[in-house]
Design a protein around this motif. Structure first.
Motif, PDB file in Angstrom:
ATOM      1  N   VAL A  74     -62.025 -67.700 -13.789  1.00  0.00           N
ATOM      2  CA  VAL A  74     -62.661 -67.272 -15.041  1.00  0.00           C
ATOM      3  C   VAL A  74     -61.603 -67.045 -16.127  1.00  0.00           C
ATOM      4  O   VAL A  74     -61.775 -67.463 -17.275  1.00  0.00           O
ATOM      5  CB  VAL A  74     -63.512 -66.008 -14.819  1.00  0.00           C
ATOM      6  N   LEU A  75     -60.499 -66.396 -15.779  1.00  0.00           N
ATOM      7  CA  LEU A  75     -59.438 -66.165 -16.757  1.00  0.00           C
ATOM      8  C   LEU A  75     -58.814 -67.480 -17.222  1.00  0.00           C
ATOM      9  O   LEU A  75     -58.523 -67.659 -18.406  1.00  0.00           O
ATOM     10  CB  LEU A  75     -58.359 -65.253 -16.165  1.00  0.00           C
ATOM     11  N   GLU A  76     -58.612 -68.393 -16.294  1.00  0.00           N
ATOM     12  CA  GLU A  76     -58.025 -69.687 -16.644  1.00  0.00           C
ATOM     13  C   GLU A  76     -58.935 -70.453 -17.605  1.00  0.00           C
ATOM     14  O   GLU A  76     -58.465 -71.013 -18.609  1.00  0.00           O
ATOM     15  CB  GLU A  76     -57.804 -70.496 -15.371  1.00  0.00           C
ATOM     16  N   LYS A  77     -60.225 -70.469 -17.333  1.00  0.00           N
ATOM     17  CA  LYS A  77     -61.162 -71.169 -18.211  1.00  0.00           C
ATOM     18  C   LYS A  77     -61.315 -70.455 -19.552  1.00  0.00           C
ATOM     19  O   LYS A  77     -61.494 -71.105 -20.582  1.00  0.00           O
ATOM     20  CB  LYS A  77     -62.527 -71.323 -17.531  1.00  0.00           C
ATOM     21  N   ALA A  78     -61.235 -69.125 -19.562  1.00  0.00           N
ATOM     22  CA  ALA A  78     -61.340 -68.377 -20.818  1.00  0.00           C
ATOM     23  C   ALA A  78     -60.153 -68.672 -21.723  1.00  0.00           C
ATOM     24  O   ALA A  78     -60.299 -68.750 -22.946  1.00  0.00           O
ATOM     25  CB  ALA A  78     -61.435 -66.886 -20.535  1.00  0.00           C
ATOM     26  N   MET A  79     -58.972 -68.848 -21.143  1.00  0.00           N
ATOM     27  CA  MET A  79     -57.792 -69.147 -21.951  1.00  0.00           C
ATOM     28  C   MET A  79     -57.882 -70.522 -22.599  1.00  0.00           C
ATOM     29  O   MET A  79     -57.257 -70.764 -23.629  1.00  0.00           O
ATOM     30  CB  MET A  79     -56.525 -69.043 -21.100  1.00  0.00           C
ATOM     31  N   GLU A  80     -58.659 -71.429 -22.021  1.00  0.00           N
ATOM     32  CA  GLU A  80     -58.824 -72.766 -22.590  1.00  0.00           C
ATOM     33  C   GLU A  80     -59.836 -72.798 -23.733  1.00  0.00           C
ATOM     34  O   GLU A  80     -59.859 -73.767 -24.494  1.00  0.00           O
ATOM     35  CB  GLU A  80     -59.270 -73.739 -21.497  1.00  0.00           C
ATOM     36  N   GLN A  81     -60.644 -71.770 -23.880  1.00  0.00           N
ATOM     37  CA  GLN A  81     -61.683 -71.747 -24.905  1.00  0.00           C
ATOM     38  C   GLN A  81     -61.106 -71.315 -26.251  1.00  0.00           C
ATOM     39  O   GLN A  81     -60.223 -70.461 -26.319  1.00  0.00           O
ATOM     40  CB  GLN A  81     -62.805 -70.783 -24.510  1.00  0.00           C
ATOM     41  N   ASP A  82     -61.617 -71.889 -27.316  1.00  0.00           N
ATOM     42  CA  ASP A  82     -61.149 -71.552 -28.657  1.00  0.00           C
ATOM     43  C   ASP A  82     -61.544 -70.138 -29.076  1.00  0.00           C
ATOM     44  O   ASP A  82     -60.818 -69.491 -29.832  1.00  0.00           O
ATOM     45  CB  ASP A  82     -61.721 -72.543 -29.677  1.00  0.00           C
ATOM     46  N   CYS A  83     -62.658 -69.637 -28.585  1.00  0.00           N
ATOM     47  CA  CYS A  83     -63.122 -68.315 -29.013  1.00  0.00           C
ATOM     48  C   CYS A  83     -62.248 -67.183 -28.471  1.00  0.00           C
ATOM     49  O   CYS A  83     -62.309 -66.062 -28.962  1.00  0.00           O
ATOM     50  CB  CYS A  83     -64.577 -68.100 -28.609  1.00  0.00           C
ATOM     51  N   TYR A  84     -61.409 -67.457 -27.484  1.00  0.00           N
ATOM     52  CA  TYR A  84     -60.536 -66.420 -26.924  1.00  0.00           C
ATOM     53  C   TYR A  84     -59.084 -66.578 -27.370  1.00  0.00           C
ATOM     54  O   TYR A  84     -58.194 -65.952 -26.816  1.00  0.00           O
ATOM     55  CB  TYR A  84     -60.593 -66.433 -25.394  1.00  0.00           C
ATOM     56  N   LYS A  85     -58.823 -67.418 -28.352  1.00  0.00           N
ATOM     57  CA  LYS A  85     -57.446 -67.650 -28.806  1.00  0.00           C
ATOM     58  C   LYS A  85     -56.803 -66.387 -29.377  1.00  0.00           C
ATOM     59  O   LYS A  85     -55.610 -66.190 -29.253  1.00  0.00           O
ATOM     60  CB  LYS A  85     -57.406 -68.763 -29.854  1.00  0.00           C
ATOM     61  N   GLY A  86     -57.582 -65.492 -29.978  1.00  0.00           N
ATOM     62  CA  GLY A  86     -57.024 -64.285 -30.564  1.00  0.00           C
ATOM     63  C   GLY A  86     -56.904 -63.119 -29.599  1.00  0.00           C
ATOM     64  O   GLY A  86     -56.379 -62.067 -29.955  1.00  0.00           O
ATOM     65  N   ALA A  87     -57.363 -63.288 -28.374  1.00  0.00           N
ATOM     66  CA  ALA A  87     -57.308 -62.197 -27.389  1.00  0.00           C
ATOM     67  C   ALA A  87     -55.893 -62.110 -26.817  1.00  0.00           C
ATOM     68  O   ALA A  87     -55.498 -62.908 -25.980  1.00  0.00           O
ATOM     69  CB  ALA A  87     -58.319 -62.421 -26.285  1.00  0.00           C
ATOM     70  N   THR A  88     -55.132 -61.136 -27.288  1.00  0.00           N
ATOM     71  CA  THR A  88     -53.744 -61.009 -26.846  1.00  0.00           C
ATOM     72  C   THR A  88     -53.637 -60.472 -25.423  1.00  0.00           C
ATOM     73  O   THR A  88     -52.619 -60.671 -24.762  1.00  0.00           O
ATOM     74  CB  THR A  88     -52.970 -60.075 -27.795  1.00  0.00           C
ATOM     75  N   TRP A  89     -54.671 -59.824 -24.938  1.00  0.00           N
ATOM     76  CA  TRP A  89     -54.654 -59.253 -23.591  1.00  0.00           C
ATOM     77  C   TRP A  89     -54.928 -60.299 -22.511  1.00  0.00           C
ATOM     78  O   TRP A  89     -54.604 -60.090 -21.348  1.00  0.00           O
ATOM     79  CB  TRP A  89     -55.693 -58.141 -23.464  1.00  0.00           C
ATOM     80  N   LEU A  90     -55.494 -61.441 -22.890  1.00  0.00           N
ATOM     81  CA  LEU A  90     -55.886 -62.438 -21.900  1.00  0.00           C
ATOM     82  C   LEU A  90     -54.697 -63.063 -21.169  1.00  0.00           C
ATOM     83  O   LEU A  90     -54.703 -63.122 -19.933  1.00  0.00           O
ATOM     84  CB  LEU A  90     -56.754 -63.505 -22.562  1.00  0.00           C
ATOM     85  N   PRO A  91     -53.644 -63.535 -21.854  1.00  0.00           N
ATOM     86  CA  PRO A  91     -52.494 -64.080 -21.111  1.00  0.00           C
ATOM     87  C   PRO A  91     -51.816 -63.038 -20.221  1.00  0.00           C
ATOM     88  O   PRO A  91     -51.345 -63.365 -19.135  1.00  0.00           O
ATOM     89  CB  PRO A  91     -51.542 -64.558 -22.213  1.00  0.00           C
ATOM     90  N   THR A  92     -51.795 -61.792 -20.669  1.00  0.00           N
ATOM     91  CA  THR A  92     -51.190 -60.732 -19.859  1.00  0.00           C
ATOM     92  C   THR A  92     -51.986 -60.518 -18.577  1.00  0.00           C
ATOM     93  O   THR A  92     -51.413 -60.408 -17.484  1.00  0.00           O
ATOM     94  CB  THR A  92     -51.124 -59.416 -20.659  1.00  0.00           C
ATOM     95  N   LEU A  93     -53.295 -60.471 -18.704  1.00  0.00           N
ATOM     96  CA  LEU A  93     -54.156 -60.290 -17.537  1.00  0.00           C
ATOM     97  C   LEU A  93     -54.064 -61.488 -16.603  1.00  0.00           C
ATOM     98  O   LEU A  93     -54.040 -61.332 -15.374  1.00  0.00           O
ATOM     99  CB  LEU A  93     -55.597 -60.071 -17.991  1.00  0.00           C
ATOM    100  N   PHE A  94     -53.974 -62.686 -17.160  1.00  0.00           N
ATOM    101  CA  PHE A  94     -53.837 -63.897 -16.350  1.00  0.00           C
ATOM    102  C   PHE A  94     -52.528 -63.873 -15.569  1.00  0.00           C
ATOM    103  O   PHE A  94     -52.500 -64.189 -14.367  1.00  0.00           O
ATOM    104  CB  PHE A  94     -53.907 -65.132 -17.239  1.00  0.00           C
ATOM    105  N   THR A  95     -51.443 -63.493 -16.218  1.00  0.00           N
ATOM    106  CA  THR A  95     -50.139 -63.411 -15.549  1.00  0.00           C
ATOM    107  C   THR A  95     -50.169 -62.341 -14.450  1.00  0.00           C
ATOM    108  O   THR A  95     -49.640 -62.561 -13.358  1.00  0.00           O
ATOM    109  CB  THR A  95     -49.030 -63.070 -16.563  1.00  0.00           C
ATOM    110  N   TYR A  96     -50.789 -61.217 -14.716  1.00  0.00           N
ATOM    111  CA  TYR A  96     -50.907 -60.149 -13.721  1.00  0.00           C
ATOM    112  C   TYR A  96     -51.714 -60.619 -12.517  1.00  0.00           C
ATOM    113  O   TYR A  96     -51.386 -60.307 -11.383  1.00  0.00           O
ATOM    114  CB  TYR A  96     -51.549 -58.910 -14.356  1.00  0.00           C
ATOM    115  N   ASN A  97     -52.762 -61.390 -12.760  1.00  0.00           N
ATOM    116  CA  ASN A  97     -53.609 -61.881 -11.667  1.00  0.00           C
ATOM    117  C   ASN A  97     -52.895 -62.931 -10.823  1.00  0.00           C
ATOM    118  O   ASN A  97     -53.165 -63.053  -9.642  1.00  0.00           O
ATOM    119  CB  ASN A  97     -54.906 -62.457 -12.225  1.00  0.00           C
ATOM    120  N   GLU A  98     -51.970 -63.676 -11.425  1.00  0.00           N
ATOM    121  CA  GLU A  98     -51.237 -64.702 -10.676  1.00  0.00           C
ATOM    122  C   GLU A  98     -50.229 -64.114  -9.697  1.00  0.00           C
ATOM    123  O   GLU A  98     -49.838 -64.785  -8.757  1.00  0.00           O
ATOM    124  CB  GLU A  98     -50.516 -65.644 -11.630  1.00  0.00           C
ATOM    125  N   GLN A  99     -49.793 -62.906  -9.926  1.00  0.00           N
ATOM    126  CA  GLN A  99     -48.748 -62.323  -9.073  1.00  0.00           C
ATOM    127  C   GLN A  99     -49.244 -61.909  -7.750  1.00  0.00           C
ATOM    128  O   GLN A  99     -50.110 -61.636  -7.244  1.00  0.00           O
ATOM    129  CB  GLN A  99     -48.110 -61.136  -9.764  1.00  0.00           C
TER     130      GLN A  99
END
Length: 66
Positions: free
Chosen positions: A41-66
């Protein structure tokens, strides 16, 4: 994978061995499913244009990958 799991469980019943390994594999698969769902879900959300301004999304994605 459900067909393979069913075949493995059936063969375990037939041979009367291997039931503990079947249960361990099923437990691990069910335990990791929510983690992989969140990752997808996080990976697909990062690909969407509507979530481009969400600064917390890449951080959460990186945290989930660990």
């Amino acid at each position: 994978h459900h067909i393979l799991t069913t075949l493995y469980m059936t063969s375990s019943r037939w041979v009367k061995a291997g039931h503990i390994s079947a249960m361990a594999l099923m437990y691990n698969g069910e335990f990791s499913a929510p983690i992989m769902n969140v990752h997808f879900v996080l990976e697909k959300a990062m690909e969407q244009d509507c979530y481009k301004g969400a600064t917390w999304l890449p951080t959460l994605f990186t945290y989930n990958e660990q």
